[in-house]
Structures are given as structure tokens and as C-alpha cells.
Design an enzyme around this catalytic site. Structure first.
Site, PDB file in Angstrom:
ATOM      1  N   LYS A  73     -23.040  85.942  33.061  1.00 10.36           N
ATOM      2  CA  LYS A  73     -23.688  87.156  32.599  1.00 10.36           C
ATOM      3  C   LYS A  73     -22.787  88.364  32.599  1.00 10.36           C
ATOM      4  CE  LYS A  73     -27.999  86.256  34.114  1.00 10.36           C
ATOM      5  NZ  LYS A  73     -27.325  85.357  35.022  1.00 10.36           N
ATOM      6  N   GLU A 107     -30.768  73.053  39.397  1.00 11.24           N
ATOM      7  CA  GLU A 107     -30.815  73.887  40.612  1.00 11.24           C
ATOM      8  C   GLU A 107     -32.199  74.499  40.842  1.00 11.24           C
ATOM      9  OE1 GLU A 107     -29.746  77.929  40.650  1.00 11.24           O
ATOM     10  OE2 GLU A 107     -28.803  77.889  38.680  1.00 11.24           O
TER      11      GLU A 107
HETATM   12  N1  PSU Z   1     -27.249  83.228  36.916  1.00  6.39           N
HETATM   13  C1  PSU Z   1     -28.412  83.185  36.239  1.00  6.39           C
HETATM   14  N2  PSU Z   1     -29.579  82.896  36.856  1.00  6.39           N
HETATM   15  C2  PSU Z   1     -29.583  82.595  38.182  1.00  6.39           C
HETATM   16  C3  PSU Z   1     -28.339  82.577  38.880  1.00  6.39           C
HETATM   17  C4  PSU Z   1     -27.215  82.904  38.212  1.00  6.39           C
HETATM   18  O1  PSU Z   1     -28.426  83.441  35.067  1.00  6.39           O
HETATM   19  O2  PSU Z   1     -30.663  82.332  38.723  1.00  6.39           O
HETATM   20  C5  PSU Z   1     -28.310  82.144  40.310  1.00  6.39           C
HETATM   21  C6  PSU Z   1     -27.600  80.775  40.405  1.00  6.39           C
HETATM   22  O3  PSU Z   1     -28.290  79.981  41.337  1.00  6.39           O
HETATM   23  C7  PSU Z   1     -26.235  81.145  40.926  1.00  6.39           C
HETATM   24  C8  PSU Z   1     -26.567  82.308  41.808  1.00  6.39           C
HETATM   25  O4  PSU Z   1     -25.604  80.110  41.630  1.00  6.39           O
HETATM   26  O5  PSU Z   1     -27.530  83.036  41.077  1.00  6.39           O
HETATM   27  C9  PSU Z   1     -25.355  83.149  42.107  1.00  6.39           C
HETATM   28  O6  PSU Z   1     -25.654  84.013  43.139  1.00  6.39           O
HETATM   29  P1  PSU Z   1     -24.478  84.852  43.808  1.00  6.39           P
HETATM   30  O7  PSU Z   1     -24.028  85.770  42.715  1.00  6.39           O
HETATM   31  O8  PSU Z   1     -25.126  85.564  44.966  1.00  6.39           O
HETATM   32  O9  PSU Z   1     -23.436  83.872  44.216  1.00  6.39           O
END
Ligand code: PSU
Ligand code: MN
Length: 301
Positions: free
Chosen positions: A157, A23
Site C-alpha cells: 500500500k 491469513e
Molecule cells: N495490508 C493490507 N491488509 C492487511 C495487512 C496488510 O492490505 O490486513 C495486514 C497483514 O496481515 C500484514 C500486516 O502482515 O497488516 C502488517 O502489519 P505491520 O505493518 O504491523 O507489520
């Protein structure tokens, strides 16, 4: 469809050789420059060293790119203002011919459209703490419910509500496989106190589960939870304190929606004096090694 597949990736797919998707939100919004670029390139190397072809995914000028060049990765890491792109952002980014850094959800969609089964990331988005009021639930979970891609992660996390995230995945029918563990890891540490659905001990075992899910038309993703190597795990109290403080600052600053995850990640890095960034980098590299091995086994079946 507005998709450009890198010739090396296209050739590997045509020859049924293993390919691993990666990603770009983690590059543009998940880590600071220049460590983000350095990490993205090292992850690709690690995948190659383990016998698969990497395909870093993002959107450039409204075209989905499957397999960025090192120069494109550098631009994703350096440029400011690249939109964080999840499922709902895709049509807008295509139509306005923008750049988009794809989240887990959007990367799953594009990997699937390109015919890639295995996708490596750091951690998935999930149900946020306090979601019973805010309804902040990452679109990554809905995508895991319906899109046929296997996501290799180090869990989710502790900025999230891990028990609720696992409940959601259960409701949505997503298999959660613990790699050489019974416990769901919480990204920075190997422990969350929550059980995975099933323990798996080899990449072959995982590939066989993927094959059954696909052959039996049980649509949706599979989540692999691969704990961070012990030597790079953070001290539980240090990381818990940092997360609690980051959540407090988020509330104080009134940060919501798609800004939430990038803000929390950045604040935790600051509060741990960069230690959490080191852990983050190591766990992604560790996931890359496993992802390449799974892709290799799956290609053989
Ligand atoms: N968790 C991580 N690093 C990240 C992300 C999640 O440890 O960079 C990023 C991923 O791209 C994930 C996104 O899909 O954050 C999730 O964002 P949201 O919580 O807004 O859906
Ligand atoms: Mn959210």
C-alpha cells in the site's frame, strides 16, 4: 508443535494436491465486520473454484489452526480483542493459550510448518514512510527473507514507502515477480512508478521459478505482485488524498507500532466512503484466483 491441520487440508497435502494458505489479520484487523467474514469465505470459494484447497490460518486457544471452519472464520471476524500476531507474538500466544490473528509473517511461518508453499493475501507490510526516523519496518519483510513460502499480493500500500520497501526486499534477496506487468502495483492502483524485479506472464512460469528456488536451497520467500483489475482500481488522486489525511491523523493521534497498519486501513476506508474497501475485496479475490493457479502448476512439477 502446537498445530492442528484440518483433515481436508491434511488429505490434500498428503496426496500432493494444491493447497493455498490464507491469513487472519486481514479478517480481524484489516476489514470491518461483516464484510471481512463474507470476503474470507468468498476467497475460499474462489480458491476451490480454481482447483485448490484453501487453508485459512489463525491461532485458537494457543493452537495454530491450518484450515479454519466457516464458523471459526466468523469468530475471527466478529470477536473483539483477538491479538494481531506476528513472529514475536507466537510464543506468548501459545503459552497463554490465546487467540491470534496471524499477519503475513506469522502465516508464512505456519504455512511453511504445515508444508504449504503458496499463500494468498491482499498487501504485505513494508517499510513505513518516515522509517528513517521511526524504524517502522514490517516483520513481513524479514520473514520473506528467510521463510520458504510464495506470497501472492497486490503489491504494497501507498501508506508505505514503496521504493524503500523494494530496496529492502532486494537487499534481503527476495525475488519480486510482477504478474503480467513490469511495474510494482500499489494495492489500490496498478501503478507505483517502481519496477518489479522480473515480469512473469503465466502461473507455470511462476511455479518454475519457485521450483528452482527450492531445489537450489535458496532459502526465503518469493513475492508475487498481482495488480488490481483495472475496473476496480481507485482514482489515484482520491486514494493519495485519503492516505495523506490518514497519515496526518495517525501522527496527530500518536499511533505507533502494530496499531499503525490497522489504523491507517480503517481511516482510509472511512475517508473514501467505503470505496477502498471494495477495491481491497476485489484485489484479494483476484489474488486468490492467481494463487490457486500457481499452486496447481507447482503441484504438477
Ligand atoms: N495490508 C493490507 N491488509 C492487511 C495487512 C496488510 O492490505 O490486513 C495486514 C497483514 O496481515 C500484514 C500486516 O502482515 O497488516 C502488517 O502489519 P505491520 O505493518 O504491523 O507489520
Ligand atoms: Mn510496524
Amino acid at each position: 508443535m502446537k498445530i492442528r491441520i484440518n483433515p481436508e487440508v491434511k488429505k490434500a497435502l498428503d496426496e500432493h494436491r494444491p493447497v493455498v494458505a490464507l491469513e487472519s489479520t486481514i479478517i480481524s484487523h484489516g476489514m470491518p465486520y461483516p464484510r471481512n467474514v463474507e470476503t474470507a469465505l468468498r476467497v475460499e470459494e474462489e480458491i476451490r473454484a480454481n482447483g485448490a484447497t484453501p487453508a485459512t490460518i489463525g491461532i485458537i486457544d494457543g493452537v495454530a489452526v491450518i484450515g479454519m471452519t466457516p464458523d471459526e472464520i466468523e469468530q475471527f471476524g466478529k470477536a473483539k480483542g483477538i491479538v494481531k500476531a506476528s513472529r514475536r507474538d507466537l510464543p506468548i500466544i501459545y503459552s497463554k493459550k490465546l487467540w491470534g490473528a496471524t499477519t503475513v509473517a506469522a502465516t508464512m511461518i505456519l504455512a511453511n510448518q504445515a508444508g504449504i508453499e503458496v499463500f494468498v493475501t491482499g498487501g504485505i507490510g513494508g517499510v513505513h514512510r518516515g522509517a528513517e526516523k521511526t524504524m517502522d519496518i514490517s516483520a513481513d519483510l524479514q520473514e520473506l527473507a528467510k521463510t520458504n513460502v510464495t506470497v501472492v499480493s497486490a503489491g504494497a500500500k501507498a501508506i508505505l514507502d514503496i521504493p524503500l520497501t523494494l530496496e529492502y526486499l532486494e537487499t534481503m534477496g527476495v525475488p519480486v515477480l510482477g504478474y503480467q506487468t513490469e511495474e510494482f502495483p500499489d494495492f489500490y492502483t496498478r501503478h507505483s512508478g517502481q519496477k518489479v524485479d522480473t515480469r512473469v506472464d503465466t502461473p507455470l512460469e511462476i511455479a518454475m521459478i519457485i521450483k528452482e528456488k527450492r531445489e537450489n536451497k535458496l532459502d526465503g520467500g518469493i513475492l508475487i505482485a498481482n495488480p488490481i483489475p483495472e475496473e476496480y482500481a481507485m482514482d489515484q488522486k482520491v486514494i493519495d488524498d485519503a492516505i495523506n489525511e490518514a497519515l496526518r491523523r495517525e501522527e496527530e493521534a500518536g499511533i505507533k507500532g502494530k496499531e499503525s497498519t490497522p489504523f491507517l486501513l480503517k481511516t482510509v476506508v472511512e475517508l473514501t466512503g467505503g470505496d477502498s474497501l471494495e477495491s481491497n475485496i476485489q484485489l484479494v479475490l483476484n489474488n486468490a484466483r492467481l494463487g490457486a493457479k500457481i499452486a496447481k502448476e507447482y503441484a504438477k512439477l
